[in-house]
Scaffold this motif. Structure first.
Motif, PDB file in Angstrom:
ATOM      1  N   ILE A   7       7.524  -0.276  -6.653  1.00 34.30           N
ATOM      2  CA  ILE A   7       6.242  -0.963  -6.851  1.00 34.30           C
ATOM      3  C   ILE A   7       5.074   0.010  -6.841  1.00 34.30           C
ATOM      4  O   ILE A   7       3.988  -0.338  -7.250  1.00 34.30           O
ATOM      5  N   ALA A   8       5.296   1.226  -6.370  1.00 35.74           N
ATOM      6  CA  ALA A   8       4.217   2.214  -6.429  1.00 35.74           C
ATOM      7  C   ALA A   8       4.822   3.590  -6.262  1.00 35.74           C
ATOM      8  O   ALA A   8       5.812   3.757  -5.560  1.00 35.74           O
ATOM      9  N   ILE A   9       4.233   4.564  -6.941  1.00 28.62           N
ATOM     10  CA  ILE A   9       4.680   5.935  -6.760  1.00 28.62           C
ATOM     11  C   ILE A   9       3.478   6.846  -6.954  1.00 28.62           C
ATOM     12  O   ILE A   9       2.680   6.627  -7.862  1.00 28.62           O
ATOM     13  N   GLY A  10       3.290   7.802  -6.049  1.00 29.01           N
ATOM     14  CA  GLY A  10       2.145   8.675  -6.187  1.00 29.01           C
ATOM     15  C   GLY A  10       1.900   9.464  -4.914  1.00 29.01           C
ATOM     16  O   GLY A  10       2.689   9.393  -3.969  1.00 29.01           O
ATOM     17  N   SER A  11       0.798  10.217  -4.914  1.00 28.43           N
ATOM     18  CA  SER A  11       0.479  11.027  -3.746  1.00 28.43           C
ATOM     19  C   SER A  11       0.076  10.118  -2.593  1.00 28.43           C
ATOM     20  O   SER A  11      -0.145   8.917  -2.778  1.00 28.43           O
ATOM     21  N   LYS A  12      -0.057  10.708  -1.393  1.00 23.09           N
ATOM     22  CA  LYS A  12      -0.413   9.921  -0.217  1.00 23.09           C
ATOM     23  C   LYS A  12      -1.694   9.125  -0.453  1.00 23.09           C
ATOM     24  O   LYS A  12      -1.775   7.941  -0.142  1.00 23.09           O
ATOM     25  N   ASP A  13      -2.707   9.828  -1.023  1.00 25.11           N
ATOM     26  CA  ASP A  13      -3.983   9.157  -1.224  1.00 25.11           C
ATOM     27  C   ASP A  13      -3.873   8.019  -2.223  1.00 25.11           C
ATOM     28  O   ASP A  13      -4.446   6.953  -2.041  1.00 25.11           O
ATOM     29  N   GLU A  14      -3.102   8.281  -3.300  1.00 25.73           N
ATOM     30  CA  GLU A  14      -2.925   7.225  -4.305  1.00 25.73           C
ATOM     31  C   GLU A  14      -2.274   5.990  -3.682  1.00 25.73           C
ATOM     32  O   GLU A  14      -2.645   4.865  -3.984  1.00 25.73           O
ATOM     33  N   ILE A  15      -1.294   6.234  -2.805  1.00 26.16           N
ATOM     34  CA  ILE A  15      -0.618   5.091  -2.177  1.00 26.16           C
ATOM     35  C   ILE A  15      -1.580   4.373  -1.233  1.00 26.16           C
ATOM     36  O   ILE A  15      -1.690   3.150  -1.225  1.00 26.16           O
ATOM     37  N   ARG A  16      -2.352   5.176  -0.449  1.00 27.70           N
ATOM     38  CA  ARG A  16      -3.286   4.563   0.510  1.00 27.70           C
ATOM     39  C   ARG A  16      -4.307   3.688  -0.190  1.00 27.70           C
ATOM     40  O   ARG A  16      -4.658   2.622   0.280  1.00 27.70           O
ATOM     41  N   SER A  17      -4.781   4.187  -1.344  1.00 30.37           N
ATOM     42  CA  SER A  17      -5.851   3.452  -2.016  1.00 30.37           C
ATOM     43  C   SER A  17      -5.300   2.504  -3.085  1.00 30.37           C
ATOM     44  O   SER A  17      -6.046   2.031  -3.937  1.00 30.37           O
ATOM     45  N   SER A  18      -3.999   2.258  -3.008  1.00 32.11           N
ATOM     46  CA  SER A  18      -3.378   1.409  -4.021  1.00 32.11           C
ATOM     47  C   SER A  18      -3.982   0.002  -3.980  1.00 32.11           C
ATOM     48  O   SER A  18      -4.260  -0.548  -2.920  1.00 32.11           O
ATOM     49  N   GLY A  19      -4.216  -0.553  -5.171  1.00 28.22           N
ATOM     50  CA  GLY A  19      -4.787  -1.891  -5.228  1.00 28.22           C
ATOM     51  C   GLY A  19      -3.728  -2.974  -5.058  1.00 28.22           C
ATOM     52  O   GLY A  19      -4.051  -4.147  -4.876  1.00 28.22           O
ATOM     53  N   SER A  20      -2.439  -2.571  -5.095  1.00 27.28           N
ATOM     54  CA  SER A  20      -1.384  -3.574  -5.034  1.00 27.28           C
ATOM     55  C   SER A  20      -1.337  -4.239  -3.660  1.00 27.28           C
ATOM     56  O   SER A  20      -1.325  -3.575  -2.627  1.00 27.28           O
ATOM     57  N   GLU A  21      -1.316  -5.543  -3.669  1.00 27.72           N
ATOM     58  CA  GLU A  21      -1.303  -6.292  -2.415  1.00 27.72           C
ATOM     59  C   GLU A  21      -0.019  -6.008  -1.633  1.00 27.72           C
ATOM     60  O   GLU A  21      -0.033  -5.855  -0.413  1.00 27.72           O
ATOM     61  N   ARG A  22       1.093  -5.872  -2.372  1.00 24.18           N
ATOM     62  CA  ARG A  22       2.377  -5.667  -1.690  1.00 24.18           C
ATOM     63  C   ARG A  22       2.424  -4.312  -0.995  1.00 24.18           C
ATOM     64  O   ARG A  22       2.965  -4.185   0.097  1.00 24.18           O
ATOM     65  N   VAL A  23       1.841  -3.302  -1.640  1.00 19.19           N
ATOM     66  CA  VAL A  23       1.797  -1.992  -1.000  1.00 19.19           C
ATOM     67  C   VAL A  23       0.925  -2.056   0.244  1.00 19.19           C
ATOM     68  O   VAL A  23       1.295  -1.555   1.315  1.00 19.19           O
ATOM     69  N   GLN A  24      -0.223  -2.706   0.139  1.00 21.48           N
ATOM     70  CA  GLN A  24      -1.114  -2.819   1.299  1.00 21.48           C
ATOM     71  C   GLN A  24      -0.456  -3.608   2.430  1.00 21.48           C
ATOM     72  O   GLN A  24      -0.624  -3.282   3.607  1.00 21.48           O
ATOM     73  N   ASN A  25       0.308  -4.647   2.067  1.00 19.02           N
ATOM     74  CA  ASN A  25       1.037  -5.395   3.096  1.00 19.02           C
ATOM     75  C   ASN A  25       1.962  -4.469   3.878  1.00 19.02           C
ATOM     76  O   ASN A  25       2.046  -4.534   5.099  1.00 19.02           O
ATOM     77  N   LEU A  26       2.663  -3.614   3.143  1.00 23.57           N
ATOM     78  CA  LEU A  26       3.602  -2.701   3.790  1.00 23.57           C
ATOM     79  C   LEU A  26       2.853  -1.702   4.670  1.00 23.57           C
ATOM     80  O   LEU A  26       3.225  -1.463   5.819  1.00 23.57           O
ATOM     81  N   LEU A  27       1.740  -1.166   4.133  1.00 21.01           N
ATOM     82  CA  LEU A  27       0.986  -0.161   4.887  1.00 21.01           C
ATOM     83  C   LEU A  27       0.366  -0.766   6.143  1.00 21.01           C
ATOM     84  O   LEU A  27       0.259  -0.113   7.169  1.00 21.01           O
ATOM     85  N   ASN A  28      -0.060  -2.027   6.044  1.00 21.62           N
ATOM     86  CA  ASN A  28      -0.724  -2.640   7.190  1.00 21.62           C
ATOM     87  C   ASN A  28       0.220  -3.503   8.013  1.00 21.62           C
ATOM     88  O   ASN A  28      -0.207  -4.291   8.848  1.00 21.62           O
ATOM     89  N   ARG A  29       1.506  -3.362   7.740  1.00 16.02           N
ATOM     90  CA  ARG A  29       2.535  -4.054   8.523  1.00 16.02           C
ATOM     91  C   ARG A  29       2.305  -5.564   8.554  1.00 16.02           C
ATOM     92  O   ARG A  29       2.457  -6.204   9.581  1.00 16.02           O
ATOM     93  N   ARG A  30       1.863  -6.130   7.407  1.00 14.43           N
ATOM     94  CA  ARG A  30       1.726  -7.590   7.340  1.00 14.43           C
ATOM     95  C   ARG A  30       2.997  -8.164   6.769  1.00 14.43           C
ATOM     96  O   ARG A  30       3.561  -7.640   5.820  1.00 14.43           O
ATOM     97  N   SER A  31       3.481  -9.239   7.365  1.00 14.15           N
ATOM     98  CA  SER A  31       4.673  -9.848   6.798  1.00 14.15           C
ATOM     99  C   SER A  31       4.259 -10.680   5.582  1.00 14.15           C
ATOM    100  O   SER A  31       3.120 -11.117   5.459  1.00 14.15           O
ATOM    101  N   LYS A  32       5.226 -10.864   4.715  1.00 18.79           N
ATOM    102  CA  LYS A  32       4.956 -11.569   3.475  1.00 18.79           C
ATOM    103  C   LYS A  32       4.618 -13.031   3.770  1.00 18.79           C
ATOM    104  O   LYS A  32       5.249 -13.662   4.615  1.00 18.79           O
ATOM    105  N   GLU A  33       3.603 -13.565   3.069  1.00 17.61           N
ATOM    106  CA  GLU A  33       3.300 -14.986   3.210  1.00 17.61           C
ATOM    107  C   GLU A  33       4.450 -15.790   2.611  1.00 17.61           C
ATOM    108  O   GLU A  33       4.842 -15.583   1.476  1.00 17.61           O
ATOM    109  N   VAL A  34       4.987 -16.684   3.411  1.00 22.40           N
ATOM    110  CA  VAL A  34       6.055 -17.524   2.879  1.00 22.40           C
ATOM    111  C   VAL A  34       5.481 -18.912   2.634  1.00 22.40           C
ATOM    112  O   VAL A  34       4.994 -19.560   3.554  1.00 22.40           O
ATOM    113  N   THR A  35       5.497 -19.329   1.404  1.00 21.38           N
ATOM    114  CA  THR A  35       5.033 -20.690   1.129  1.00 21.38           C
ATOM    115  C   THR A  35       6.225 -21.625   1.230  1.00 21.38           C
ATOM    116  O   THR A  35       7.285 -21.380   0.672  1.00 21.38           O
ATOM    117  N   LEU A  36       6.032 -22.693   1.970  1.00 19.83           N
ATOM    118  CA  LEU A  36       7.149 -23.566   2.270  1.00 19.83           C
ATOM    119  C   LEU A  36       7.157 -24.763   1.322  1.00 19.83           C
ATOM    120  O   LEU A  36       6.162 -25.485   1.199  1.00 19.83           O
TER     121      LEU A  36
END
Lengths: 265, 265
Positions: B223-252
């Motif tokens: 879902i993303a590949i790049g230098s540390k800074d590129e990953i940190r500043s990635s606009g992808s929500e899924r990458v940010q979820n992983l970086l900020n240790r947020r669990s995925k929203e599960v819609t029931l």
């Protein structure tokens, strides 16, 4: 009807899995022979030191328990032999019966069962543990052929040591039987020995040793196949180790009968 | 880092476990002398990808090229040659439990070189020094702590001075101090010996300490590949979820939930 079709399915699956394992064993044997023949040229030699180490473990370390077992079997055969022959008043011929049954049958069978229980199971447990601990993957990625490194040395050691143990078993069993027979029938040990030697032909010795060579291959392959199929952690290792002993002993007994049938008639 | 062809090229790799698709078309290139961290949560497919890079699994589709060679089309002998030029430190260490630490490290040398014992012993001690384990060579793997096992595994992985080093979860299960020292070690290996290093990890701190580039996997896709800074500043929500240790929203979905509970698929 569903119960019946479930049964058929179960039998079918079991048969397929069995065939699969036999095929796997055949491939392993072929690979071992390949590495033994070509390993040195391909820079994947089967190490002599590893073979010796296995030979000591499989052969030399088994000597005490094997001696106890075969001595007991010898005495037991003498007791039963004399009892049986008494019916015909032919106790004096007991040495012939003992000599033939020990050399053609009992030594190789007992040795095979003992080695299957001691070393076949150890082989399965060792390979199984290595598999779940990723040690086999580690060998592979190091460029060390696992079959060459882990399977060929015990195979060679078994093929040498099981017949050697069988020879030793002959001597101990015949000695044990001799002690009982000479005591019961009041004949000298020398006379017993000459009766034994007279009863035996080279073909009888060959019969027993050829079987023990086959048993050696069976024990190794059954142990390796079961070890390689381990999955599911320590419990899996225990399960497959037990399975390897049961399979190896069954294979030995059945092969024994088939061999005797094919060769003796 | 330079203009040569990539050391590792993965193109369109698709992999299945049974019917389930675990890798869904992975493309990845690792340049000479770079530290690539493959990151992702559990079940993201990162271990499966590593096993494909190591040639322990074959992809259903796609190619894996190491040092310019397609490892799934290479003749067996050339693959063994190639494997002498790469080292792998497994997650569990995968040290051979029947050998001492020093013997573990010596094994690739014994199998692949014609050096004399004395030279090999020096090389082994040298590698133990590199991973700060000098003096522990005579211990058995079972006597080592978790961090020491990882270090010993690294020492074994680098004993042949490989061009390419793979580390599977080098810091998993270790305390922060020990894991930071292992990160330092990995950086030193790259700087001092010019290795190309692929690290698979789910440890974010460690990933950002050592990586030149990071590849983020999720559900079998990059879902993303790049230098540390590129990953940190990635606009992808899924990458940010992983970086900020947020669990995925599960819609029931209540209906689907009830269907699952009652086992109606």
């Amino acid at each position: 009807m569903t119960a019946f079709s479930r049964l058929v399915e179960k039998v079918g699956r079991g048969t397929l899995q069995g065939l699969d394992e036999v095929g796997f064993a055949a491939v392993l044997l072929a690979e071992c022979l390949y590495w033994l023949a070509a390993g040195r040229r391909k820079r994947q030699p089967v190490r002599v030191a590893a073979v010796f180490q296995q030979a000591r473990e499989i052969g030399v370390n088994a000597l005490p328990i094997l001696s106890v077992l075969t001595f007991t079997i010898g005495v037991m055969l003498a007791i039963q032999g004399i009892y049986t022959l008494k019916t015909f008043g032919a106790e004096s011929r007991v040495a012939t019966g003992i000599a033939l049954s020990v050399v053609r049958e009992f030594s190789s069978l007992i040795t095979g069962v003992l080695v299957a229980g001691r070393s076949g199971s150890a082989l399965a447990a060792r390979l199984g543990t290595m598999k779940i601990n990723q040690e086999i993957d580690a060998l592979t990625v190091m460029g060390i052929e696992p079959v060459r490194y882990l399977v060929a040395p015990p195979l060679v050691a078994m093929v040498v040591m099981v017949p050697a143990l069988t020879m030793w078993a002959h001597l101990v069993a015949l000695f044990g039987a001799g002690l009982y027979v000479t005591g019961q029938l009041q004949i000298s040990f020398g006379a017993y020995v000459s009766q034994v030697v007279e009863a035996l032909r080279l073909a009888d010795l060959g019969h027993g040793l050829a079987k023990s060579g086959i048993f050696a291959v069976l024990i190794t392959l059954v142990g390796v196949v079961n070890g390689a199929l381990v999955s599911g952690g320590a419990e899996g290792v225990g399960r497959m180790t037990t399975r390897s002993v049961v399979h190896a002993i069954s294979a030995i007994v059945i092969t024994d009968m088939i061999f005797a049938f094919a060769v003796t008639r | 880092m330079n203009t040569e062809a990539p050391i590792i090229e993965v193109e369109g790799v698709v992999a299945h476990y049974g019917q389930r698709e675990v890798l869904k078309g992975i493309d990845l290139a690792v340049d000479d002398g770079e530290i690539m961290v493959i990151m992702g949560g559990s079940g993201s497919g990162k271990s499966t990808l590593l096993n494909h890079l190591l040639g322990l699994l074959r992809p259903s589709r796609g190619t894996v090229r190491l040092l310019g060679r397609d490892i799934n089309r290479l003749p067996a002998m050339e693959l063994l040659e190639l494997r002498r030029r790469m080292g792998v430190a497994f997650q569990s260490g995968a040290l051979f439990s029947s050998l001492t630490v020093a013997e573990n490290i010596l094994l690739p040398l014994r199998e692949h070189t014609d050096l004399d014992e004395h030279t090999m012993a020096i090389i082994a001690r040298l590698k133990l020094e590199v991973v700060s384990l000098s003096g522990f060579g005579d211990l058995m793997p079972a006597e080592l702590s978790g961090g020491m096992v990882k270090r010993a595994a690294l020492a074994r992985a680098i004993v042949m001075d490989p061009k390419l080093l793979f580390c599977d979860e080098p810091t998993a299960g270790l305390d922060p101090v020990v894991s930071s020292s292992i990160d330092q070690l990995i950086l030193r290996l790259r700087d001092a010996l010019g290795m190309t290093i692929v690290v698979v990890t789910h440890d974010l701190d460690s990933a950002f300490r050592i990586a030149d580039r990071i590849c983020v996997l999720e559900e079998g896709r990059v879902i993303a590949i790049g230098s540390k800074d590129e990953i940190r500043s990635s606009g992808s929500e899924r990458v940010q979820n992983l970086l900020n240790r947020r669990s995925k929203e599960v819609t029931l979905d209540p209906d689907a939930y009830l269907r699952r509970l009652f086992g109606e698929g």
